[in-house]
Write a protein that holds these residues in place. Structure first.
Motif, short mmCIF file in Angstrom:
data_model
loop_
_atom_site.label_atom_id
_atom_site.label_comp_id
_atom_site.label_asym_id
_atom_site.label_seq_id
_atom_site.Cartn_x
_atom_site.Cartn_y
_atom_site.Cartn_z
N LEU A 70 12.72 -72.64 -51.21
CA LEU A 70 11.57 -73.21 -50.55
C LEU A 70 10.29 -72.49 -50.96
N SER A 91 13.78 -77.43 -46.38
CA SER A 91 15.00 -77.19 -47.16
C SER A 91 16.19 -77.38 -46.22
N LEU A 144 16.68 -79.85 -51.24
CA LEU A 144 15.26 -79.83 -50.93
C LEU A 144 14.80 -81.26 -50.72
#
Length: 269
Positions: free
Chosen positions: A141, A151, A193
Motif C-alpha cells: 500500500l 489493500s 490491491l
C-alpha cells in the motif's frame, strides 16, 4: 432462569485499520473514524450483509467485524472491498491531508466463541490481527499510488474457499501470494490491491531486467561505453532529429531518443 451460554460458531471476520492515523489530532481522527464507519456500513449493505446483525469491535484506529453465521464468504471480498475502496476514494478527492483515508483490510474465517454478552474470542481473531499488521500489505500500500485506498490480505484458508472458484467479481489474477511472519504466526496469505491492476503482474514487471537505454551523443576517444555507438541521425524540418532503427525477429526494442523515431521490422511475418 437458565444462564445464557457461550456459543462456538464458524464465522468470517474482517479487520480494517486506518493507515497513518497517529499524529493527526483528535478532531481529524474522529472525522476519519466517522467516515470509515459510514463507508463500512454502506459497503456491507450493498453487499447484502446485514450490518446490524454483525458483531463490531472498535479498534481505535479501525474496526473488526464478525459477520453473521451463514454469510457467503465471497461477498466479503466482492463487492464489499471494491465498494469500500470506492467510497474512500470519493472522500479523498475533497479531503485534506489530515482527513484523507487509506486502509489495510484483512479477512479470515474459523470457529470463534460468541459470548453471552456479544464478545468474540478465539484463535481466528489472533490470525486476523497478524494479517492486518503484515509487512507485505504495509509495503504494497505504501508503494501504490495515492488513488489506491485499500489493500486486502486474505488468509490461505479464506482464499482457498473463495477466490479460485469462479465466483462473480473474484479474479485470481488480481491476487498475489505473500509470506506472512508476524510474532508467532507464519503462513502464506494472498494480497489484493483494490482498483490497482494485478499485484502478480506488477511484481513480475518490477523484477524484470529491462535492457538499459542506448547511450546518446558522441564518446571521447578511448572512453569506455556499455553499448554500441548510437545510430546516425539526420536533421528533419523543425529542428527535430530523426532516428531510424531496423530490427528483425520477435521481441521488444528499447530505445531512447528525442525527436521522431521510426522502427522498421523486417523478416518473415
Amino acid at each position: 432462569m437458565r444462564p445464557r451460554e457461550d456459543v462456538w460458531e464458524y464465522r468470517a471476520v474482517l479487520a480494517v485499520d486506518i493507515v497513518g492515523s497517529g499524529g493527526r489530532g483528535n478532531v481529524a481522527l474522529q472525522q476519519i473514524r466517522s467516515v470509515l464507519a459510514t463507508a463500512l456500513r454502506e459497503s456491507f449493505e450493498v453487499s447484502g450483509i446485514d450490518w446490524e446483525a454483525c458483531l463490531r469491535d472498535d479498534l481505535g484506529d479501525g474496526f473488526r467485524v464478525t459477520a453473521p453465521a451463514g454469510v457467503r464468504k465471497p461477498r466479503l471480498i466482492h463487492p464489499l472491498i471494491p465498494e469500500l475502496a470506492a467510497r474512500l476514494r470519493a472522500h479523498n478527492r475533497t479531503a485534506g491531508e489530515k482527513t484523507s483515508i487509506r486502509v489495510r483490510t484483512a479477512l479470515h474465517a474459523g470457529d470463534v466463541c460468541i459470548g453471552w454478552d456479544g464478545g468474540v474470542t478465539g484463535r481466528p481473531l489472533e490470525v486476523l490481527a497478524r494479517l492486518l499488521d503484515a509487512a507485505p500489505a504495509r509495503a504494497a500500500l505504501a508503494e501504490a499510488p495515492d488513488s489506491v485506498a485499500a489493500s486486502l490480505l486474505v488468509s490461505q484458508h479464506y482464499y482457498e474457499e473463495t477466490v479460485p472458484h469462479g465466483y462473480p467479481g473474484l479474479d485470481p489474477e488480481t491476487f498475489r501470494e505473500v509470506a506472512v511472519a508476524e510474532k508467532e504466526f507464519t503462513a502464506p496469505a494472498w494480497l489484493h490491491l483494490s482498483g490497482y491492476g494485478s499485484p502478480a503482474h506488477e511484481s513480475a514487471r518490477a523484477s524484470a531486467q529491462l535492457p538499459e537505454p542506448r547511450e546518446s551523443g558522441p564518446r571521447e576517444p578511448g572512453q569506455p561505453g556499455r553499448h554500441a555507438a548510437p545510430a546516425p541521425t539526420a536533421e528533419v524540418p523543425g529542428g527535430l532529429s530523426e532516428m531510424i532503427n531496423k530490427a528483425s525477429g520477435h521481441g521488444t526494442v528499447y530505445a531512447t531518443q528525442n525527436g521522431i523515431q521510426h522502427i522498421h521490422i523486417t523478416g518473415k511475418p
